[in-house]
Design an enzyme around this catalytic site. Sequence first.
Site, PDB file in Angstrom:
ATOM      1  N   TYR A   1     -12.344  -7.888   6.190  1.00 28.96           N
ATOM      2  CA  TYR A   1     -11.159  -7.899   5.320  1.00 28.96           C
ATOM      3  C   TYR A   1     -10.864  -9.344   4.923  1.00 28.96           C
ATOM      4  O   TYR A   1     -10.765 -10.215   5.782  1.00 28.96           O
ATOM      5  CB  TYR A   1      -9.926  -7.293   6.014  1.00 28.96           C
ATOM      6  CG  TYR A   1      -8.711  -7.379   5.116  1.00 28.96           C
ATOM      7  CD1 TYR A   1      -8.560  -6.493   4.049  1.00 28.96           C
ATOM      8  CD2 TYR A   1      -7.763  -8.378   5.286  1.00 28.96           C
ATOM      9  CE1 TYR A   1      -7.483  -6.601   3.180  1.00 28.96           C
ATOM     10  CE2 TYR A   1      -6.680  -8.494   4.412  1.00 28.96           C
ATOM     11  CZ  TYR A   1      -6.548  -7.596   3.364  1.00 28.96           C
ATOM     12  OH  TYR A   1      -5.489  -7.717   2.499  1.00 28.96           O
TER      13      TYR A   1
ATOM     14  N   LYS B   1      -1.694 -16.927   7.200  1.00 28.89           N
ATOM     15  CA  LYS B   1      -0.888 -16.137   8.150  1.00 28.89           C
ATOM     16  C   LYS B   1       0.040 -16.969   9.033  1.00 28.89           C
ATOM     17  O   LYS B   1       1.139 -17.255   8.605  1.00 28.89           O
ATOM     18  CB  LYS B   1      -1.811 -15.219   8.948  1.00 28.89           C
ATOM     19  CG  LYS B   1      -2.365 -14.091   8.061  1.00 28.89           C
ATOM     20  CD  LYS B   1      -2.549 -12.781   8.784  1.00 28.89           C
ATOM     21  CE  LYS B   1      -2.494 -11.616   7.840  1.00 28.89           C
ATOM     22  NZ  LYS B   1      -3.797 -11.164   7.332  1.00 28.89           N
TER      23      LYS B   1
ATOM     24  N   TYR C   1       0.825  -1.207   0.000  1.00 29.18           N
ATOM     25  CA  TYR C   1       0.000   0.000   0.000  1.00 29.18           C
ATOM     26  C   TYR C   1       0.865   1.264   0.000  1.00 29.18           C
ATOM     27  O   TYR C   1       0.678   2.155   0.823  1.00 29.18           O
ATOM     28  CB  TYR C   1      -0.942   0.007   1.214  1.00 29.18           C
ATOM     29  CG  TYR C   1      -1.686  -1.289   1.402  1.00 29.18           C
ATOM     30  CD1 TYR C   1      -2.760  -1.620   0.563  1.00 29.18           C
ATOM     31  CD2 TYR C   1      -1.322  -2.191   2.393  1.00 29.18           C
ATOM     32  CE1 TYR C   1      -3.439  -2.809   0.721  1.00 29.18           C
ATOM     33  CE2 TYR C   1      -1.995  -3.386   2.541  1.00 29.18           C
ATOM     34  CZ  TYR C   1      -3.049  -3.688   1.716  1.00 29.18           C
ATOM     35  OH  TYR C   1      -3.718  -4.867   1.874  1.00 29.18           O
TER      36      TYR C   1
ATOM     37  N   ASP D   1     -13.391 -17.070   7.580  1.00 30.09           N
ATOM     38  CA  ASP D   1     -12.011 -16.678   7.279  1.00 30.09           C
ATOM     39  C   ASP D   1     -11.229 -16.624   8.600  1.00 30.09           C
ATOM     40  O   ASP D   1     -11.299 -15.639   9.326  1.00 30.09           O
ATOM     41  CB  ASP D   1     -12.040 -15.313   6.574  1.00 30.09           C
ATOM     42  CG  ASP D   1     -10.650 -14.803   6.228  1.00 30.09           C
ATOM     43  OD1 ASP D   1      -9.652 -15.386   6.713  1.00 30.09           O
ATOM     44  OD2 ASP D   1     -10.561 -13.813   5.477  1.00 30.09           O
TER      45      ASP D   1
HETATM   46  C1  LIG Z   1      -4.297 -11.207   5.958  1.00 29.21           C
HETATM   47  C2  LIG Z   1      -5.665 -11.675   5.726  1.00 29.21           C
HETATM   48  C3  LIG Z   1      -6.068 -12.162   4.484  1.00 29.21           C
HETATM   49  C4  LIG Z   1      -5.171 -12.154   3.268  1.00 29.21           C
HETATM   50  O1  LIG Z   1      -4.047 -12.942   3.422  1.00 29.21           O
HETATM   51  P1  LIG Z   1      -2.755 -12.685   2.472  1.00 29.21           P
HETATM   52  O2  LIG Z   1      -1.823 -13.782   2.840  1.00 29.21           O
HETATM   53  O3  LIG Z   1      -2.253 -11.322   2.809  1.00 29.21           O
HETATM   54  O4  LIG Z   1      -3.220 -12.768   1.060  1.00 29.21           O
HETATM   55  C5  LIG Z   1      -7.368 -12.615   4.356  1.00 29.21           C
HETATM   56  N1  LIG Z   1      -8.212 -12.614   5.398  1.00 29.21           N
HETATM   57  C6  LIG Z   1      -7.851 -12.168   6.622  1.00 29.21           C
HETATM   58  C7  LIG Z   1      -8.832 -12.224   7.746  1.00 29.21           C
HETATM   59  C8  LIG Z   1      -6.569 -11.681   6.824  1.00 29.21           C
HETATM   60  O5  LIG Z   1      -6.236 -11.211   8.033  1.00 29.21           O
END
Ligand SMILES: *Cc1c(COP(=O)(O)O)cnc(C)c1O
Length: 431
Positions: free
Chosen positions: A148, A278, A20, A249
């Site tokens: 997100y 992550k 970013y 997620d």
């Molecule tokens: C970081 C994140 C993503 C994206 O993961 P990347 O490895 O950066 O593509 C998706 N969902 C959540 C909740 C996240 O914290």
Amino acid sequence: MDQHWSALLEFDQKHVWHPYAKLPNPVQAIGVKKTQGSIITLADDRELVDGMSSWWAAMHGYNHPKIQQAMHEQIDTMPHIMFGGFTHEPAIELAKRLVKLTPAGLEKVFFVDSGSVAMEVAIKMAMQYWISLNRPAKNRLLTVKNGYHGDTFATMAVCDPVNGMHSLFANQLTNHFFAPAPQMGFDIESDNQDIEALKTILLEHQANIAAITLEPIVQGAGGMRFYRPDYLKQVRDLCDECDVLLIVDEIATGFGRTGKLFACEWAEISPDIMALGKTLTGGHITLAATLTTKKISSTISHGQPGILAHGPTFMANPLACRAAIANIDVLLASPWQENITRIEDHFQQTLLPLKSLSGVADARVLGAIGVVELERDDLGPAIQAAAVENGIWLRPFGKLVYTMPAYNIPQHQLVALTTGLIIAIKNSLKP
Ligand SMILES: *Cc1c(COP(=O)(O)O)cnc(C)c1O
């Protein structure tokens, strides 16, 4: 700073794009030489206590000896092999652990390289499920505001419409349904207006909705908001009643960060599809995964064209899988719950009192996550600079100054972290 580093940084500033960021970068990224545990050593030999775990990834701190050992062994035997037509022990052993540890029913594992792609695959699975059942009109998602889910096009379309990049890419993004964000507060009594609002959209559009997708309990980069388990439970029930899948997620929340191994456990639910990423390898190398149920995998496999339409080049990279296996084994052998409670207690004692400062809108803590929300959204760079001056590493965004350290951060470093954070905030709020 020696000449070698000055030259490197000069090139970086002109040619290397950061997250970013613009080019040339008006804010020079800080050179890093090495890492160990919760300490980051900078190019000029200063040391910082890490408050970010490299964006939720390094849950045991950096360079964990057991994870490094496993990676060394793997790199000497087989750093990579294509996954089309071949399989290997690291992928199988990792899949075994994920199936065992994740909520009941998640039995099928699809490996990918990053969190965004894990969510892409999750969305694709949901879409293909309904196509396979001959109900292609169920091709949209329902999500909540302040979410997100990543930066690729399918995931951007379910990120918060205001915080996300919707206005920039309005014509390229699919129009999904957005319910209000769940009311903030982990242990609040709620009047359930938030769930009613979601239910209204769901009932009206269920013929077109493939899945509800959300982050469980903690909304991360879309606002660092915590919400009550009961909301998640009710979302699960609504999905069942309305014949809609639930995609959860857990990319940020997975593997203990909130105090449960998976945040879904707070609500005692199992999603139909779960994305992990992550901290899957403890921050040592990139890897992510999408898990689903037997029902969804077999429906997709019995539909047309009878395969899941996805297959990354570096799928199930053995080096990354070995790192993940070692990482999970280290987690399970560690007193991680006690560590999370220790960090949570410390954050409650040190960060919650900041609520009374003028200029601070809120302070909140859940598990090993501490958040201070400011009234102004332009203090991030100043706070980050002040944090580095005070020997700690933070990466605020907008109004949010937040920290999620390694679970095993030594107590004196944890104290240094909150002390530095508080000084940085107080200094930046001075008129
Ligand atoms: C970081 C994140 C993503 C994206 O993961 P990347 O490895 O950066 O593509 C998706 N969902 C959540 C909740 C996240 O914290």
